[in-house]
Motif scaffolding. Sequence first.
Motif, PDB file in Angstrom:
ATOM      1  N   VAL A  85       0.842  -1.202   0.000  1.00 26.84           N
ATOM      2  CA  VAL A  85       0.000   0.000   0.000  1.00 26.84           C
ATOM      3  C   VAL A  85       0.876   1.251   0.000  1.00 26.84           C
ATOM      4  O   VAL A  85       0.662   2.192  -0.770  1.00 26.84           O
ATOM      5  CB  VAL A  85      -0.947   0.001   1.224  1.00 26.84           C
ATOM      6  N   ALA A  86       1.905   1.249   0.850  1.00 22.68           N
ATOM      7  CA  ALA A  86       2.716   2.462   0.996  1.00 22.68           C
ATOM      8  C   ALA A  86       3.490   2.800  -0.277  1.00 22.68           C
ATOM      9  O   ALA A  86       3.636   3.964  -0.623  1.00 22.68           O
ATOM     10  CB  ALA A  86       3.677   2.317   2.172  1.00 22.68           C
ATOM     11  N   VAL A  87       4.000   1.778  -0.976  1.00 26.27           N
ATOM     12  CA  VAL A  87       4.782   2.106  -2.176  1.00 26.27           C
ATOM     13  C   VAL A  87       3.896   2.513  -3.349  1.00 26.27           C
ATOM     14  O   VAL A  87       4.395   3.009  -4.353  1.00 26.27           O
ATOM     15  CB  VAL A  87       5.717   0.949  -2.628  1.00 26.27           C
ATOM     16  N   THR A  88       2.581   2.294  -3.209  1.00 31.98           N
ATOM     17  CA  THR A  88       1.710   2.721  -4.304  1.00 31.98           C
ATOM     18  C   THR A  88       0.943   3.988  -3.945  1.00 31.98           C
ATOM     19  O   THR A  88       0.245   4.539  -4.776  1.00 31.98           O
ATOM     20  CB  THR A  88       0.697   1.611  -4.666  1.00 31.98           C
ATOM     21  N   ALA A  89       1.061   4.446  -2.698  1.00 34.70           N
ATOM     22  CA  ALA A  89       0.335   5.644  -2.274  1.00 34.70           C
ATOM     23  C   ALA A  89       1.277   6.843  -2.263  1.00 34.70           C
ATOM     24  O   ALA A  89       2.433   6.721  -1.850  1.00 34.70           O
ATOM     25  CB  ALA A  89      -0.269   5.440  -0.886  1.00 34.70           C
ATOM     26  N   ALA A  90       0.777   7.984  -2.704  1.00 36.61           N
ATOM     27  CA  ALA A  90       1.609   9.189  -2.723  1.00 36.61           C
ATOM     28  C   ALA A  90       2.091   9.540  -1.322  1.00 36.61           C
ATOM     29  O   ALA A  90       3.252   9.914  -1.124  1.00 36.61           O
ATOM     30  CB  ALA A  90       0.804  10.345  -3.305  1.00 36.61           C
ATOM     31  N   ASP A  91       1.202   9.375  -0.301  1.00 36.27           N
ATOM     32  CA  ASP A  91       1.582   9.680   1.073  1.00 36.27           C
ATOM     33  C   ASP A  91       2.678   8.744   1.568  1.00 36.27           C
ATOM     34  O   ASP A  91       3.464   9.097   2.444  1.00 36.27           O
ATOM     35  CB  ASP A  91       0.365   9.546   2.000  1.00 36.27           C
ATOM     36  N   GLY A  92       2.702   7.539   1.024  1.00 39.63           N
ATOM     37  CA  GLY A  92       3.734   6.583   1.430  1.00 39.63           C
ATOM     38  C   GLY A  92       5.077   6.940   0.843  1.00 39.63           C
ATOM     39  O   GLY A  92       6.089   6.962   1.541  1.00 39.63           O
ATOM     40  N   ILE A  93       5.094   7.254  -0.446  1.00 42.36           N
ATOM     41  CA  ILE A  93       6.355   7.564  -1.116  1.00 42.36           C
ATOM     42  C   ILE A  93       6.932   8.879  -0.610  1.00 42.36           C
ATOM     43  O   ILE A  93       8.148   9.064  -0.556  1.00 42.36           O
ATOM     44  CB  ILE A  93       6.123   7.612  -2.648  1.00 42.36           C
ATOM     45  N   ALA A  94       6.034   9.787  -0.194  1.00 47.13           N
ATOM     46  CA  ALA A  94       6.488  11.107   0.264  1.00 47.13           C
ATOM     47  C   ALA A  94       7.438  11.004   1.451  1.00 47.13           C
ATOM     48  O   ALA A  94       8.272  11.881   1.667  1.00 47.13           O
ATOM     49  CB  ALA A  94       5.286  11.960   0.631  1.00 47.13           C
ATOM     50  N   GLY A  95       7.336   9.924   2.229  1.00 46.60           N
ATOM     51  CA  GLY A  95       8.162   9.818   3.431  1.00 46.60           C
ATOM     52  C   GLY A  95       9.582   9.361   3.182  1.00 46.60           C
ATOM     53  O   GLY A  95      10.440   9.464   4.056  1.00 46.60           O
ATOM     54  N   VAL A  96       9.850   8.864   1.987  1.00 48.45           N
ATOM     55  CA  VAL A  96      11.152   8.256   1.707  1.00 48.45           C
ATOM     56  C   VAL A  96      12.270   9.291   1.704  1.00 48.45           C
ATOM     57  O   VAL A  96      12.123  10.369   1.136  1.00 48.45           O
ATOM     58  CB  VAL A  96      11.091   7.523   0.353  1.00 48.45           C
ATOM     59  N   ALA A  97      13.398   8.957   2.341  1.00 43.51           N
ATOM     60  CA  ALA A  97      14.508   9.911   2.431  1.00 43.51           C
ATOM     61  C   ALA A  97      15.630   9.589   1.453  1.00 43.51           C
ATOM     62  O   ALA A  97      16.301  10.485   0.971  1.00 43.51           O
ATOM     63  CB  ALA A  97      15.061   9.946   3.855  1.00 43.51           C
ATOM     64  N   ASN A  98      15.877   8.304   1.186  1.00 42.32           N
ATOM     65  CA  ASN A  98      17.004   7.935   0.339  1.00 42.32           C
ATOM     66  C   ASN A  98      16.507   7.475  -1.025  1.00 42.32           C
ATOM     67  O   ASN A  98      15.480   6.804  -1.125  1.00 42.32           O
ATOM     68  CB  ASN A  98      17.820   6.812   0.997  1.00 42.32           C
ATOM     69  N   PRO A  99      17.257   7.809  -2.094  1.00 45.95           N
ATOM     70  CA  PRO A  99      16.810   7.434  -3.431  1.00 45.95           C
ATOM     71  C   PRO A  99      17.042   5.950  -3.726  1.00 45.95           C
ATOM     72  O   PRO A  99      17.808   5.291  -3.027  1.00 45.95           O
ATOM     73  CB  PRO A  99      17.678   8.302  -4.346  1.00 45.95           C
ATOM     74  N   GLY A 100      16.375   5.451  -4.753  1.00 47.49           N
ATOM     75  CA  GLY A 100      16.659   4.111  -5.277  1.00 47.49           C
ATOM     76  C   GLY A 100      16.158   2.986  -4.398  1.00 47.49           C
ATOM     77  O   GLY A 100      15.183   3.142  -3.644  1.00 47.49           O
ATOM     78  N   ALA A 101      16.841   1.848  -4.484  1.00 47.93           N
ATOM     79  CA  ALA A 101      16.423   0.643  -3.758  1.00 47.93           C
ATOM     80  C   ALA A 101      16.369   0.889  -2.260  1.00 47.93           C
ATOM     81  O   ALA A 101      15.551   0.298  -1.547  1.00 47.93           O
ATOM     82  CB  ALA A 101      17.385  -0.505  -4.062  1.00 47.93           C
ATOM     83  N   HIS A 102      17.236   1.780  -1.770  1.00 52.29           N
ATOM     84  CA  HIS A 102      17.261   2.033  -0.332  1.00 52.29           C
ATOM     85  C   HIS A 102      15.952   2.656   0.160  1.00 52.29           C
ATOM     86  O   HIS A 102      15.525   2.407   1.278  1.00 52.29           O
ATOM     87  CB  HIS A 102      18.445   2.932   0.009  1.00 52.29           C
ATOM     88  N   GLY A 103      15.337   3.452  -0.692  1.00 54.70           N
ATOM     89  CA  GLY A 103      14.048   4.043  -0.336  1.00 54.70           C
ATOM     90  C   GLY A 103      12.984   2.975  -0.145  1.00 54.70           C
ATOM     91  O   GLY A 103      12.184   3.029   0.792  1.00 54.70           O
ATOM     92  N   PHE A 104      12.988   1.979  -1.027  1.00 54.43           N
ATOM     93  CA  PHE A 104      12.063   0.851  -0.859  1.00 54.43           C
ATOM     94  C   PHE A 104      12.353   0.121   0.445  1.00 54.43           C
ATOM     95  O   PHE A 104      11.440  -0.237   1.194  1.00 54.43           O
ATOM     96  CB  PHE A 104      12.187  -0.103  -2.055  1.00 54.43           C
ATOM     97  N   SER A 105      13.651  -0.076   0.728  1.00 50.35           N
ATOM     98  CA  SER A 105      14.017  -0.762   1.975  1.00 50.35           C
ATOM     99  C   SER A 105      13.482  -0.008   3.192  1.00 50.35           C
ATOM    100  O   SER A 105      13.080  -0.622   4.180  1.00 50.35           O
ATOM    101  CB  SER A 105      15.537  -0.874   2.106  1.00 50.35           C
ATOM    102  N   GLU A 106      13.478   1.327   3.128  1.00 53.07           N
ATOM    103  CA  GLU A 106      12.983   2.112   4.271  1.00 53.07           C
ATOM    104  C   GLU A 106      11.519   1.786   4.564  1.00 53.07           C
ATOM    105  O   GLU A 106      11.129   1.609   5.719  1.00 53.07           O
ATOM    106  CB  GLU A 106      13.138   3.612   3.993  1.00 53.07           C
ATOM    107  N   ILE A 107      10.727   1.686   3.498  1.00 54.60           N
ATOM    108  CA  ILE A 107       9.294   1.384   3.680  1.00 54.60           C
ATOM    109  C   ILE A 107       9.107  -0.068   4.139  1.00 54.60           C
ATOM    110  O   ILE A 107       8.360  -0.351   5.078  1.00 54.60           O
ATOM    111  CB  ILE A 107       8.521   1.634   2.369  1.00 54.60           C
ATOM    112  N   LEU A 108       9.820  -0.979   3.482  1.00 51.05           N
ATOM    113  CA  LEU A 108       9.732  -2.398   3.852  1.00 51.05           C
ATOM    114  C   LEU A 108      10.134  -2.590   5.307  1.00 51.05           C
ATOM    115  O   LEU A 108       9.497  -3.331   6.065  1.00 51.05           O
ATOM    116  CB  LEU A 108      10.641  -3.223   2.932  1.00 51.05           C
ATOM    117  N   TYR A 109      11.199  -1.890   5.705  1.00 50.62           N
ATOM    118  CA  TYR A 109      11.685  -1.988   7.084  1.00 50.62           C
ATOM    119  C   TYR A 109      10.606  -1.500   8.054  1.00 50.62           C
ATOM    120  O   TYR A 109      10.341  -2.128   9.081  1.00 50.62           O
ATOM    121  CB  TYR A 109      12.970  -1.164   7.245  1.00 50.62           C
ATOM    122  N   ALA A 110       9.968  -0.393   7.712  1.00 50.20           N
ATOM    123  CA  ALA A 110       8.978   0.198   8.618  1.00 50.20           C
ATOM    124  C   ALA A 110       7.838  -0.790   8.889  1.00 50.20           C
ATOM    125  O   ALA A 110       7.463  -1.011  10.046  1.00 50.20           O
ATOM    126  CB  ALA A 110       8.425   1.485   8.015  1.00 50.20           C
TER     127      ALA A 110
END
Lengths: 190, 565
Positions: B438-463
């Motif tokens: 849900v978070a990687v497909t929602a604008a509010d979810g992506i807005a929280g990401v701090a690091n670019p690229g694969a690491h940004g996905f890891s931040e959401i997955l980690y959360a």
Amino acid sequence: MKELIRPAVSLFVLLSVVTGIAYPLLTTALVAPIFRDEAAGSLVVRDGRPVGSSLIGQNFAAPKYFWGRPSATAPQPYNAAASGGSNLGPLNPALAAAVKARVDALKTADPGNPLAIPADLVTASASGLDPHISPAAAHYQAARVAAARHLPEQTLNALIDAHTQDRQWGLFGEPRVNVLELNLALDELR
Amino acid sequence: MSPHAWLLLGLYLAILLLLVKPFGSYIADVMEGRSVATRLGGGVEALIYRLCGIKREVEMAWLTYAFAILLFNVLGALAVYALQRLQFWLPGNPAAMLNVSPDSSFNTAISFSTNTNWQGYSGESTLSYLTQMLGLAVQNFFSAATGIVVVIALIRGFARHTAKTIGNAWVDLTRLTLYVLLPLSFVFAIFLVSQGAIQNFDGYQDVTTLENVRQTLPMGPVASQEAIKMLGTNGGGFFNANSAHPFENPTPLSNFVQMLAIFLIPGALCLSFGRMVGDTRQGWAVLAAMTLMFVVMALLAMHYEAQGNPLLGQLGVDMNAGNMEGKEMRFGVSDSGLFATITTLASCGAVNAMHDSFMPMGGFVPLANMMLGEVVFGGVGSGLYGMLVFAVMAVFIAGLMIGRTPEYLGKKIEAFEMKMVSIAILVTPILALAGTAVAVTAADGIAGVANPGAHGFSEILYAFTSAANNNGSAFAGLSANTPFYNVMTAIAMWFGRFGVIVPVLALAGALAAKKRIAVTAGTMPTHGPLFVTLLIGTVLLVGALNYVPALALGPVIEHLTLFAR
């Protein structure tokens, strides 16, 4: 299930008082006489006024002082009211850019320095308040501080050695130098 | 890896394994009411029960037990919410902290009542002393006690036969808090102060630094909260930087003891389990499976963090010290890598270094640790009940392979038990992966990401992995203090906690009601190396099947990108 409500509420309140009020108050009362300085924040006093805590790093930018780790706290570095790290990922271009800027700043401040720059001197700490640097990071800066203070470099290297803490009990953590304490000792030398 | 890292790990294991037996026996004795402590405290206990209208002899069936636990934790969430919303008007607020926003208060209330201790807020700039001690620290005690009493109930399910009840939730909660958590915390808090952790009720101190800048030093009753934060595998720090903050974790020795405190109760409970089911070898077998997985993970984390970042090496930086971004000098890479492994295998979530800045495979370890379902040591109580659920799964798989009815500890495992086991095992991966999707497909979810690229996905997955598994650590670059993340992670935390506890208690009730079947030549022993291997295999298999695709998109890609250059 209604008969569960009274025990739940009263046990909750009672144990809250024990663990949330009695326990911290008792702990505070007990440590106050034994570890007075530690409990109060290991404050460092010079000329009768507190100049910091030996556990909390400070921002040093003048050439005459040893500099600590880079700090990522906002809005200014070493903001003790807002601890935290940079959280930059290892591949983030912003990390490499920040490190490059720090390397350049160190080289500008001391162009002739032949020593390698230790990693801890150009990377932000976790808390943003790291009070320590590695012994190598201190020795790297000895020439610059010596020039700024018109002191022989040997004196400074000896001072660093005197302030180097080994691993605790020889087993735990890393060897390190407390930057605030080193700089206070430096001011004593004049 | 340096000799220091090997020595550190060896010493840690040796001391931990020395401590688990006596503490495990003590906890078992306390819970069965035949310890010296229960005798000495009997009067106080009786008084508490009389004041609260508790009949200590009356035991509960599993459903009543579950309701009692839920009710107690809902009260906790309400109290934490109310304290945050009202703190400005309450005493114990020398820094004049304002009332916290509704969504942040909600998130923190759920977070601390579920033993997750995810921190959306920054302690030193948000919470009053009263909220910290009467809200958060109290939940540190209660959520820890909750986890432990649930596993005790499950153990009773194995130990009893043809029984209708699994214990009295009020008595269990009271005994754990009074005889186990409080005294341990008290001693530990005093030790922490001796190392420099602060413990006072002063206002924040302004000092003028050597370079004439004003610095505001936060104060507060830190050590008392820090102690239970580690012992109860809670992990919510008094300060934003958590155990990296020098006032929480001042010395390498305090760091070492904090690491011991995290695994102490989860490890000891394995031995309590062995003792209560009348066969200590069963406890050692479970502990052996946990320890083996722990050692592998610790070696991985310390190895990759010691490597250092080649991108910084290219700038002429001496990388001998390893990857120091987001680490404290007093800990360095070894003491930080070990801490990160322990805090994520246990559902503690305290951090002494910023996991977001770990090397890709260094950060893989904490993430993968949580994905194992927080059963390798795991949270206090929750780790062992999770592992026992996996043990039932393991005997079930073994039973299928050899064509016999599976049994564990003399209890036949049938359809109802397997349904509860399946729910308990599947709830957290579903929450973690669905939340991430849900978070990687929602604008509010992506807005929280701090690091670019694969690491940004890891931040959401980690959360979401952290929230669903009630760990609470973070790739903290993610801006999670937003209504979107506060609500989403709160859902993951609540159902990741009670979506497991309720089926585990149902399992306890069903097991207690069963007859005990005799050990025969055909019984598969569950205390030898064969079973340990089977148990490890089951945990790894389930974890891998659930999460490998997600891990491949995050840390694995990042690692390959970095080292393919």
